[in-house]
Design a protein around this motif. Structure first.
Motif, PDB file in Angstrom:
ATOM      1  N   UNK A  26       0.834  -1.186   0.000  1.00 56.02           N
ATOM      2  CA  UNK A  26       0.000   0.000   0.000  1.00 56.02           C
ATOM      3  C   UNK A  26       0.877   1.247   0.000  1.00 56.02           C
ATOM      4  N   UNK A  27       0.498   2.290  -0.722  1.00 48.85           N
ATOM      5  CA  UNK A  27       1.326   3.512  -0.749  1.00 48.85           C
ATOM      6  C   UNK A  27       1.460   4.121   0.645  1.00 48.85           C
ATOM      7  N   UNK A  28       2.593   4.712   0.951  1.00 49.94           N
ATOM      8  CA  UNK A  28       2.806   5.281   2.291  1.00 49.94           C
ATOM      9  C   UNK A  28       1.886   6.454   2.604  1.00 49.94           C
ATOM     10  N   UNK A  29       1.324   7.112   1.580  1.00 46.95           N
ATOM     11  CA  UNK A  29       0.401   8.208   1.869  1.00 46.95           C
ATOM     12  C   UNK A  29      -0.988   7.695   2.270  1.00 46.95           C
ATOM     13  N   UNK A  30      -1.184   6.370   2.194  1.00 46.44           N
ATOM     14  CA  UNK A  30      -2.419   5.761   2.689  1.00 46.44           C
ATOM     15  C   UNK A  30      -2.171   5.048   4.012  1.00 46.44           C
ATOM     16  N   UNK A  31      -1.146   4.218   4.055  1.00 49.97           N
ATOM     17  CA  UNK A  31      -0.799   3.511   5.285  1.00 49.97           C
ATOM     18  C   UNK A  31       0.713   3.401   5.388  1.00 49.97           C
ATOM     19  N   UNK A  32       1.352   4.270   6.162  1.00 42.63           N
ATOM     20  CA  UNK A  32       2.802   4.161   6.345  1.00 42.63           C
ATOM     21  C   UNK A  32       3.148   2.994   7.254  1.00 42.63           C
ATOM     22  N   UNK A  33       4.349   2.510   7.139  1.00 41.10           N
ATOM     23  CA  UNK A  33       4.806   1.433   7.996  1.00 41.10           C
ATOM     24  C   UNK A  33       5.160   1.931   9.392  1.00 41.10           C
ATOM     25  N   UNK A  34       5.430   1.005  10.316  1.00 38.66           N
ATOM     26  CA  UNK A  34       5.775   1.411  11.689  1.00 38.66           C
ATOM     27  C   UNK A  34       7.039   2.258  11.776  1.00 38.66           C
ATOM     28  N   UNK A  35       8.055   1.941  10.958  1.00 37.39           N
ATOM     29  CA  UNK A  35       9.320   2.679  11.052  1.00 37.39           C
ATOM     30  C   UNK A  35       9.168   4.157  10.670  1.00 37.39           C
ATOM     31  N   UNK A  36       8.482   4.509   9.564  1.00 36.82           N
ATOM     32  CA  UNK A  36       8.276   5.932   9.281  1.00 36.82           C
ATOM     33  C   UNK A  36       7.483   6.650  10.370  1.00 36.82           C
ATOM     34  N   UNK A  37       6.545   5.953  10.982  1.00 34.95           N
ATOM     35  CA  UNK A  37       5.764   6.578  12.052  1.00 34.95           C
ATOM     36  C   UNK A  37       6.649   6.831  13.270  1.00 34.95           C
ATOM     37  N   UNK A  38       7.494   5.867  13.616  1.00 34.24           N
ATOM     38  CA  UNK A  38       8.416   6.051  14.748  1.00 34.24           C
ATOM     39  C   UNK A  38       9.390   7.187  14.446  1.00 34.24           C
ATOM     40  N   UNK A  39       9.863   7.247  13.203  1.00 31.79           N
ATOM     41  CA  UNK A  39      10.772   8.325  12.810  1.00 31.79           C
ATOM     42  C   UNK A  39      10.082   9.689  12.933  1.00 31.79           C
ATOM     43  N   UNK A  40       8.842   9.765  12.478  1.00 28.20           N
ATOM     44  CA  UNK A  40       8.093  11.025  12.594  1.00 28.20           C
ATOM     45  C   UNK A  40       7.829  11.368  14.055  1.00 28.20           C
ATOM     46  N   UNK A  41       7.581  10.358  14.873  1.00 29.18           N
ATOM     47  CA  UNK A  41       7.350  10.587  16.299  1.00 29.18           C
ATOM     48  C   UNK A  41       8.579  11.185  16.963  1.00 29.18           C
ATOM     49  N   UNK A  42       9.750  10.696  16.589  1.00 32.87           N
ATOM     50  CA  UNK A  42      10.999  11.204  17.183  1.00 32.87           C
ATOM     51  C   UNK A  42      11.315  12.606  16.671  1.00 32.87           C
ATOM     52  N   UNK A  43      11.186  12.807  15.361  1.00 36.32           N
ATOM     53  CA  UNK A  43      11.548  14.090  14.768  1.00 36.32           C
ATOM     54  C   UNK A  43      10.615  15.217  15.200  1.00 36.32           C
ATOM     55  N   UNK A  44       9.341  14.913  15.354  1.00 33.34           N
ATOM     56  CA  UNK A  44       8.343  15.944  15.642  1.00 33.34           C
ATOM     57  C   UNK A  44       7.852  15.876  17.091  1.00 33.34           C
ATOM     58  N   UNK A  45       8.619  15.205  17.959  1.00 35.16           N
ATOM     59  CA  UNK A  45       8.168  15.051  19.334  1.00 35.16           C
ATOM     60  C   UNK A  45       7.969  16.386  20.059  1.00 35.16           C
ATOM     61  N   UNK A  46       8.840  17.388  19.917  1.00 37.47           N
ATOM     62  CA  UNK A  46       8.578  18.657  20.617  1.00 37.47           C
ATOM     63  C   UNK A  46       7.225  19.274  20.247  1.00 37.47           C
ATOM     64  N   UNK A  47       6.894  19.256  18.949  1.00 35.31           N
ATOM     65  CA  UNK A  47       5.590  19.795  18.539  1.00 35.31           C
ATOM     66  C   UNK A  47       4.454  18.920  19.047  1.00 35.31           C
ATOM     67  N   UNK A  48       4.621  17.603  18.948  1.00 35.32           N
ATOM     68  CA  UNK A  48       3.598  16.690  19.455  1.00 35.32           C
ATOM     69  C   UNK A  48       3.382  16.879  20.950  1.00 35.32           C
ATOM     70  N   UNK A  49       4.472  17.109  21.662  1.00 35.87           N
ATOM     71  CA  UNK A  49       4.371  17.291  23.112  1.00 35.87           C
ATOM     72  C   UNK A  49       3.569  18.536  23.461  1.00 35.87           C
ATOM     73  N   UNK A  50       3.784  19.609  22.720  1.00 37.94           N
ATOM     74  CA  UNK A  50       3.025  20.845  22.977  1.00 37.94           C
ATOM     75  C   UNK A  50       1.528  20.632  22.748  1.00 37.94           C
ATOM     76  N   UNK A  51       1.188  19.974  21.655  1.00 35.53           N
ATOM     77  CA  UNK A  51      -0.223  19.708  21.384  1.00 35.53           C
ATOM     78  C   UNK A  51      -0.796  18.687  22.376  1.00 35.53           C
ATOM     79  N   UNK A  52       0.043  17.761  22.810  1.00 38.45           N
ATOM     80  CA  UNK A  52      -0.405  16.773  23.784  1.00 38.45           C
ATOM     81  C   UNK A  52      -0.812  17.434  25.093  1.00 38.45           C
ATOM     82  N   UNK A  53      -0.079  18.436  25.530  1.00 33.70           N
ATOM     83  CA  UNK A  53      -0.414  19.115  26.782  1.00 33.70           C
ATOM     84  C   UNK A  53      -1.804  19.752  26.714  1.00 33.70           C
ATOM     85  N   UNK A  54      -2.134  20.323  25.550  1.00 32.21           N
ATOM     86  CA  UNK A  54      -3.464  20.924  25.382  1.00 32.21           C
ATOM     87  C   UNK A  54      -4.557  19.863  25.450  1.00 32.21           C
TER      88      UNK A  54
END
Length: 253
Positions: A26-54
């Motif tokens: 399946x194309x990654x723009x429909x369902x990405x694999x676990x590794x790209x999601x983990x990579x995005x989680x690490x790279x964008x964690x500061x922004x995710x953390x700010x939104x998580x607090x809200x």
């Protein structure tokens, strides 16, 4: 042991996810694999953390307020039979209204700030707390009530020392359900209208076709839901210690 089972389950689901991606291609723009999601989680964690607090603040405020209002409503129906005749049908009918359809109205009434998201969470939490606490009090053992009546117990004393403690296990179950579904209300409110929060960030990522970031936000939200559920479950188990003791005695017998 429960932690080990959770890790095994999470690993199995992750492996199944990766297997589906590999088999279906399946194309990654429909369902990405676990590794790209983990990579995005690490790279964008500061922004995710700010939104998580809200989002976390909205969830906790809705959980506390919904629990208080639901408990008060259940106590009102127990103490005042006349009010029960009016409140119980309203409570049941309110569940026929799709809660998600109320989100735009709540945003219109309370604005784009935190209040509309908290109100949405309260609406979702209110019913499981009220119904579980009310029916838990209704199921108080008759022999205990009869013993209290024979000993001349006053109604409020009976409520405080017999009825409410007997209903706490049922209330604990309702709180567990409420903790699991509380994030739904906050996120739906953010989808309708907000400027921060995980729901807002997911919509923002989806509009830019950043599906890996959207899945990363969803993963964070799932962890929050699980954490809230297990925190409430642990708290209830410690508060209602006699329930565990009774279950152990019954298993031994």
């Amino acid at each position: 042991m429960s932690g080990i089972r959770f890790l095994i389950l999470a690993s199995g689901l992750t492996a199944f996810w990766q297997l589906v991606v590999m088999i279906t291609d399946v194309p990654p723009y429909i369902l990405p694999g676990p590794l790209p999601v983990v990579r995005a989680l690490i790279l964008h964690w500061p922004t995710l953390q700010n939104h998580l607090m809200t989002t976390l603040a909205e969830i906790l405020a809705g959980l506390v307020l919904g629990t208080v209002l639901g408990s008060c409503c259940a106590l009102t129906m127990i103490l005042l039979p006349l009010m029960r005749r009016w409140l119980l049908p309203i409570l049941v009918v309110s569940q026929a209204i799709p809660v998600f359809a109320l989100a735009p109205i709540l945003v219109l009434w309370f604005g784009y700030g935190m209040a509309s998201k908290v109100a949405m969470a309260v609406l979702i939490i209110f019913f499981p707390v009220t119904s579980s606490f009310y029916y838990g009090m209704r199921r108080t053992r008759p022999e205990l009530l009869e013993l209290a009546r024979i000993m001349g117990g006053r109604p409020l004393s009976v409520l405080r020392w017999i009825v409410i403690p007997s209903a706490l296990p049922a209330l604990g179950s309702g709180l567990g359900v409420a903790a699991a579904v509380a994030p739904i209300g906050a996120v739906v409110g953010e989808w309708v209208g907000s400027s921060s929060g995980l729901g807002y960030y997911m919509l923002h990522a989806n509009a830019r076709m950043q599906i890996d970031i959207m899945f990363a936000a969803l993963a964070v939200l799932s962890v929050v839901s699980l954490g809230l559920y297990f925190a409430v479950d642990t708290m209830v188990a410690r508060l209602i210690f006699w329930e565990k003791k009774e279950n152990e005695d019954e298993s031994v017998a």
